[in-house]
Scaffold this motif. Structure first.
Motif, PDB file in Angstrom:
ATOM      1  N   LEU A 190       0.840  -1.186   0.000  1.00  0.00           N
ATOM      2  CA  LEU A 190       0.000   0.000   0.000  1.00  0.00           C
ATOM      3  C   LEU A 190       0.880   1.242   0.000  1.00  0.00           C
ATOM      4  O   LEU A 190       1.780   1.374   0.830  1.00  0.00           O
ATOM      5  N   ASP A 191       0.645   2.140  -0.949  1.00  0.00           N
ATOM      6  CA  ASP A 191       1.365   3.410  -1.005  1.00  0.00           C
ATOM      7  C   ASP A 191       0.562   4.421  -0.185  1.00  0.00           C
ATOM      8  O   ASP A 191      -0.387   5.029  -0.682  1.00  0.00           O
ATOM      9  N   GLU A 192       0.926   4.563   1.072  1.00  0.00           N
ATOM     10  CA  GLU A 192       0.124   5.385   1.985  1.00  0.00           C
ATOM     11  C   GLU A 192       0.124   6.854   1.593  1.00  0.00           C
ATOM     12  O   GLU A 192      -0.881   7.551   1.747  1.00  0.00           O
ATOM     13  N   GLU A 193       1.241   7.341   1.066  1.00  0.00           N
ATOM     14  CA  GLU A 193       1.311   8.752   0.684  1.00  0.00           C
ATOM     15  C   GLU A 193       0.352   9.059  -0.448  1.00  0.00           C
ATOM     16  O   GLU A 193      -0.424  10.014  -0.381  1.00  0.00           O
ATOM     17  N   LYS A 194       0.372   8.241  -1.500  1.00  0.00           N
ATOM     18  CA  LYS A 194      -0.493   8.498  -2.650  1.00  0.00           C
ATOM     19  C   LYS A 194      -1.950   8.177  -2.337  1.00  0.00           C
ATOM     20  O   LYS A 194      -2.857   8.749  -2.933  1.00  0.00           O
ATOM     21  N   THR A 195      -2.195   7.277  -1.389  1.00  0.00           N
ATOM     22  CA  THR A 195      -3.560   6.966  -0.995  1.00  0.00           C
ATOM     23  C   THR A 195      -4.238   8.177  -0.369  1.00  0.00           C
ATOM     24  O   THR A 195      -5.460   8.313  -0.431  1.00  0.00           O
ATOM     25  N   GLN A 196      -3.463   9.089   0.191  1.00  0.00           N
ATOM     26  CA  GLN A 196      -4.031  10.271   0.835  1.00  0.00           C
ATOM     27  C   GLN A 196      -4.489  11.332  -0.154  1.00  0.00           C
ATOM     28  O   GLN A 196      -5.158  12.293   0.207  1.00  0.00           O
ATOM     29  N   LEU A 197      -4.099  11.184  -1.430  1.00  0.00           N
ATOM     30  CA  LEU A 197      -4.457  12.197  -2.418  1.00  0.00           C
ATOM     31  C   LEU A 197      -5.959  12.259  -2.623  1.00  0.00           C
ATOM     32  O   LEU A 197      -6.653  11.252  -2.620  1.00  0.00           O
ATOM     33  N   GLU A 198      -6.460  13.457  -2.818  1.00  0.00           N
ATOM     34  CA  GLU A 198      -7.852  13.675  -3.161  1.00  0.00           C
ATOM     35  C   GLU A 198      -7.929  14.083  -4.626  1.00  0.00           C
ATOM     36  O   GLU A 198      -6.922  14.474  -5.219  1.00  0.00           O
ATOM     37  N   PRO A 199      -9.116  14.016  -5.260  1.00  0.00           N
ATOM     38  CA  PRO A 199      -9.225  14.383  -6.668  1.00  0.00           C
ATOM     39  C   PRO A 199      -8.649  15.745  -7.004  1.00  0.00           C
ATOM     40  O   PRO A 199      -8.071  15.932  -8.059  1.00  0.00           O
ATOM     41  N   GLN A 200      -8.768  16.716  -6.092  1.00  0.00           N
ATOM     42  CA  GLN A 200      -8.264  18.046  -6.416  1.00  0.00           C
ATOM     43  C   GLN A 200      -6.744  18.105  -6.427  1.00  0.00           C
ATOM     44  O   GLN A 200      -6.161  19.111  -6.816  1.00  0.00           O
ATOM     45  N   ASP A 201      -6.081  17.004  -6.005  1.00  0.00           N
ATOM     46  CA  ASP A 201      -4.624  16.982  -5.965  1.00  0.00           C
ATOM     47  C   ASP A 201      -4.012  16.491  -7.270  1.00  0.00           C
ATOM     48  O   ASP A 201      -2.806  16.319  -7.366  1.00  0.00           O
ATOM     49  N   GLU A 202      -4.836  16.246  -8.312  1.00  0.00           N
ATOM     50  CA  GLU A 202      -4.328  15.709  -9.563  1.00  0.00           C
ATOM     51  C   GLU A 202      -3.226  16.580 -10.158  1.00  0.00           C
ATOM     52  O   GLU A 202      -2.233  16.095 -10.677  1.00  0.00           O
ATOM     53  N   GLN A 203      -3.386  17.908 -10.082  1.00  0.00           N
ATOM     54  CA  GLN A 203      -2.392  18.793 -10.661  1.00  0.00           C
ATOM     55  C   GLN A 203      -1.064  18.646  -9.932  1.00  0.00           C
ATOM     56  O   GLN A 203      -0.004  18.702 -10.544  1.00  0.00           O
ATOM     57  N   ALA A 204      -1.138  18.439  -8.616  1.00  0.00           N
ATOM     58  CA  ALA A 204       0.087  18.268  -7.853  1.00  0.00           C
ATOM     59  C   ALA A 204       0.827  17.021  -8.286  1.00  0.00           C
ATOM     60  O   ALA A 204       2.055  17.015  -8.387  1.00  0.00           O
TER      61      ALA A 204
END
Length: 239
Positions: free
Chosen positions: A221-235
């Motif tokens: 499990l990639d815990e860091e990327k799992t925390q991303l929300e849809p609005q974080d796509e640009q990041a």
């Protein structure tokens, strides 16, 4: 409720006198209504993992359950029936039948299942994927991206409880790719499906509930990327 459960699954191949461990012992599950991404380098075991879940390969060890029912251990005929009824495959190669029009690709699903043709549902998917004008075209008349969108429509048309997508946006431009992922996310949530998307494109993971990383046959499990929300796509895109 767990729609997909992988219990102690591993996969070995023989290459001459050498044994290759393509998938190390893996425990994994996806709940209904959950959209999961699996990322990782080419050759890391992502596709092997997905095809074992979908019953296209059998594990060397362990077992797979679909909707709490045994799947990997049942006879080939029963597994084929379960796969057709419960799983929608979206593969990197569209695998369309060359002598069938776009509409007839979907009609074939009804013929195999001996069910009436659902024109309204076909129209819905052709419209959502912007391929309405292609319904009378043959695969040879379509671009790679158009063929892929037809394959996605076909996979979703029979209303599977599980969606397995292996690089589903590989043939699509960026705008279309994001549209397709949004459709998969919406279908997963609204229809309470379980979806696994294998992708190399980390820009597309913003709609996923969990992100796993595969390397050398090991899934974590990639815990860091799992925390991303849809609005974080640009990041993600900017990394």
């Amino acid at each position: 409720m767990k729609a997909i459960e992988v219990q102690g699954v591993s996969k070995k191949f023989n290459d001459g006198s050498k044994e290759i461990l393509a998938l190390k012992e893996t425990n994994f599950s996806v709940e209904k209504g959950e959209f999961v991404a699996v990322i990782g380098p080419s050759g890391s075991g992502k596709s092997t993992f997905l095809t074992i879940i979908g019953g296209l390969q059998t594990p060397t060890e362990g077992k797979v359950l679909i909707n709490n029912e045994p799947f990997s251990e049942v006879a080939d005929k029963e597994r084929t029936k379960l796969r057709f009824n419960e799983i929608g495959f979206i593969l990197q190669a569209s695998n369309l039948i060359p002598y069938l029009t776009v509409e007839n690709q979907l009609k074939l699903v009804n013929k195999i299942r001996r069910e009436p043709f659902q024109r309204e549902v076909v129209d819905k998917w052709l419209k959502q994927l912007d391929i309405e004008d292609l319904r009378d075209k043959y695969p040879s008349d379509l671009s790679g991206g158009e063929r892929q969108r037809v394959a996605i429509a076909r996979a979703l048309y029979h209303d599977p409880s599980v969606i397995l997508a292996d690089e589903p946006t590989a043939s699509l431009d960026t705008e279309r790719a994001f549209e397709v992922v949004e459709i998969l996310a919406r279908e997963t949530k609204e229809q309470d499906k379980a979806t696994i998307m294998v992708t190399h494109d980390e820009r597309l993971i913003g709609h996923c509930d969990k992100v796993y990383y595969m390397q050398d046959g090991a899934l974590t499990l990639d815990e860091e990327k799992t925390q991303l929300e849809p609005q974080d796509e640009q990041a993600v895109e900017d990394k």
